[in-house]
Design an enzyme around this catalytic site. Structure first.
Site, short mmCIF file in Angstrom:
data_model
loop_
_atom_site.label_atom_id
_atom_site.label_comp_id
_atom_site.label_asym_id
_atom_site.label_seq_id
_atom_site.Cartn_x
_atom_site.Cartn_y
_atom_site.Cartn_z
N CYS A 1 54.47 17.90 14.96
CA CYS A 1 54.58 18.75 13.78
C CYS A 1 55.94 18.78 13.10
CB CYS A 1 54.18 20.14 14.23
SG CYS A 1 54.70 21.43 13.17
N HIS B 1 57.96 26.06 11.19
CA HIS B 1 58.35 25.13 12.27
C HIS B 1 59.45 24.15 11.87
CE1 HIS B 1 56.71 23.24 16.24
NE2 HIS B 1 57.84 23.91 16.39
N ASP C 1 49.24 17.46 9.79
CA ASP C 1 50.63 17.13 10.18
C ASP C 1 50.71 16.11 11.31
OD1 ASP C 1 49.72 18.80 12.24
OD2 ASP C 1 51.65 19.82 12.44
C1 NG6 Z 1 54.09 21.07 23.06
C2 NG6 Z 1 53.13 22.13 23.59
C3 NG6 Z 1 51.88 22.06 22.76
C4 NG6 Z 1 52.21 22.22 21.28
C5 NG6 Z 1 53.23 21.19 20.88
C6 NG6 Z 1 53.69 21.33 19.47
C7 NG6 Z 1 53.34 22.56 26.00
C8 NG6 Z 1 52.96 22.14 27.37
N1 NG6 Z 1 52.81 21.88 24.99
O1 NG6 Z 1 55.29 21.13 23.76
O2 NG6 Z 1 50.99 23.05 23.16
O3 NG6 Z 1 52.70 23.49 21.03
O4 NG6 Z 1 54.38 21.30 21.70
O5 NG6 Z 1 52.66 21.07 18.61
O6 NG6 Z 1 54.12 23.47 25.84
S1 NG6 Z 1 53.01 20.77 17.10
O7 NG6 Z 1 51.76 20.48 16.46
O8 NG6 Z 1 53.65 21.95 16.59
O9 NG6 Z 1 53.89 19.61 17.13
CA CA Z 2 50.72 19.77 14.57
#
Ligand code: NG6
Ligand code: CA
Length: 499
Positions: A73, A128, A321
């Site tokens: 993301c 984020h 994303d």
């Molecule tokens: C990872 C998380 C996952 C998610 C991701 C971010 C753990 C084990 N996993 O680190 O759940 O939050 O980060 O997702 O914590 S994103 O779509 O925002 O990139």
């Molecule tokens: Ca994402």
């Protein structure tokens, strides 16, 4: 008389090209979280899962080879806003909820491009990209943030649904914060006296499968620690209603002037806790129900545009994303109830992966006044948004701070079937595309992450795929086509070296 005729002729000549060009539209970007290529009915999911997105695709242009810059993301969001590949810059990986803002205030961004063109701009939903300048006090003014990088107004969550702080921020302040109950946020050591998912699983209504065992908010343990702000805590089940309501309000308030809305949903990220009215709607458990909820959001935005009378002159872009993941850290039945559903469609890998499933995402554009309905196979990337939308609003010249953004307005409007020549894909390392060819350099690291069931794309040997013949990246042609391998290796080296 002659003079008058001449004047009229001149006016007509001047006006002709202007009339041929539609005025720049309002723009709404609906940015899904972790929505996969195959999660949408018009991209191959079972019929009826996403009726609103399907309607949008019928009325607009559906892209089959469009990409987020990265397979997670924060880097994708960095790219869509700045026009710079995130891997060029340290600190653009998945951010904790207390990270400082990583987009430099004052930099030209997708939002300032619209602002400079006289649009009213708003960010609603997941941010984020960090907030503040370091060591942020959540009880004071929360800045710099979206307002400093081009958004006139914002209503956001700081990071993700599974990260603290679990509160909304409107402009510079936490919404509904009681000063008598200040917020403390900490990544690292637990906060003394606060229960955690790890120590107090009996307090949970949704249990982690991996990670996510820290602060407990509303019966769900998250990443990071948090205390206070009780009145301000969000309700997960109401989140889609809240963000959608903000988006609809913004459209209604701005229908009489140009606007740009960046609506970044929490759906379909974990924790997947859609509103009860969506439960059971997909037959695939909460992940599928979150897709239905996302689609509902799309429908509400379309309805708001219709009601405001601006649908014709508004461009709506829906994309995601990064690719999909089934188990992203909670025991939410996503794996058990998946059935025959293929979240990444025909592609290999998903979120976190260098295979196509990592970055190839749904991408639909509707602008009734200008874009003819249809399908496009052009190679598209969100990293191009800054330059492409700059062209759309008539901005002159390249954007100096957006080194990787190319102007692909013609492709976006369906007038160029090709799009990018070369595209770098990013997920814990890089891969590169040239047309239908894909090269993944040799790299160490595990090939498979059992926690998320991700095929990472890592391999000790170089990989070369012909996606036109082999979209699922099953036959490595590196040995057979050294000529193509060399070409793409050079493409990647050139991209690494700079734009
Ligand atoms: C990872 C998380 C996952 C998610 C991701 C971010 C753990 C084990 N996993 O680190 O759940 O939050 O980060 O997702 O914590 S994103 O779509 O925002 O990139
Ligand atoms: Ca994402």
């Amino acid at each position: 008389m002659l003079r008058r005729t001449l004047t009229l002729t001149c006016l007509a000549l001047l006006a002709a090209p202007l009339l041929a060009l539609a005025a720049p539209p309002n723009v709404v970007v609906i940015y899904a979280d972790d929505l996969g290529y195959g999660d949408v009915s018009c991209y191959g999911a079972k019929a009826g899962l996403t009726p609103n997105l399907d309607r949008l695709a019928r009325e607009g242009l559906k892209f089959t080879d469009a990409h987020a810059s990265s397979a997670t993301c924060t880097p994708s969001r960095y790219a869509i806003l700045t026009g710079e590949y995130p891997w060029r810059k340290q600190g653009t990986g998945i951010l904790p909820g207390d990270a400082k803002l990583i987009v430099e205030p004052g930099r030209t961004t997708l939002a300032t491009v619209f602002q400079d063109a006289g649009y009213r701009t708003a960010a609603v939903g997941k941010w984020h990209l960090g907030l503040g300048a370091g060591d942020l006090d959540w009880n004071g003014p929360i800045r710099p943030g979206p307002r400093e990088v081009g958004f006139d107004e914002c209503f956001i969550m700081a990071a993700t649904g599974d990260r603290v702080p679990c509160v909304y921020v409107r402009d510079y302040a936490v919404v509904d914060l009681d000063p008598a109950d200040p917020i403390v946020v900490r990544y690292g050591e637990p906060i003394a006296g606060e229960p955690t998912g790890k120590a107090n699983p009996e307090l949970l209504r949704l249990h982690p499968s991996h990670g996510h065992d820290m602060a407990i908010v509303d019966g769900v343990s998250r990443i990071g620690h948090m205390r206070g702000g009780k009145k301000a805590l969000w309700k997960d089940e109401a989140m889609a209603d809240t963000f959608t309501g903000e988006a609809v309000g913004f459209i209604g308030r701005n229908k009489d002037r140009p606007f740009f809305l960046y609506l970044s949903t929490h759906d379909v990220h974990v924790p997947r806790l859609p509103h009860p009215r969506f439960l059971g709607k997909s037959g695939m458990g909460p992940r599928g129900d979150a897709i239905v909820e996302f689609d509902w959001t799309v429908g509400e935005v379309l309805r708001a545009l219709d009601e405001a009378g601006v649908a014709e002159e508004t461009m709506v872009v829906v994309t995601s994303d990064n690719g999909p993941v089934v188990d992203d850290g909670y025991r939410d039945e996503a794996v058990e109830k998946l059935g025959g559903h293929r979240p990444a469609g025909p592609f290999r890998g998903g979120k976190y992966s260098k295979f196509e499933g990592g970055t190839r995402v749904p991408f639909v554009v509707r602008w009734p006044a200008k874009v003819k309905p249809g399908e496009s196979n052009a190679l598209m990337s969100q990293v191009d948004f800054v330059a492409t939308f700059a062209a759309l609003v008539g901005r002159e010249g390249p954007v100096a701070t957006a080194p990787d953004a190319q102007d692909h307005l013609k492709a976006l409007l369906g007038e160029d079937p090709k799009g990018r020549e070369v595209l770098v894909e990013h997920a814990n390392g890089l891969a590169v595309r040239r047309g239908g060819w894909k090269f993944i350099p040799a790299s160490g690291g595990r090939k498979f992450n059992p926690a998320t069931a991700t095929e990472t794309g890592n391999d000790d040997a170089p990989q070369l795929y012909d996606l036109d013949a082999d979209p699922g990246e099953a036959r490595n042609l590196a040995g057979e086509r050294p000529d193509v391998l060399d070409r793409l290796r050079a493409d990647l080296a050139a991209a690494r070296g700079g734009p």
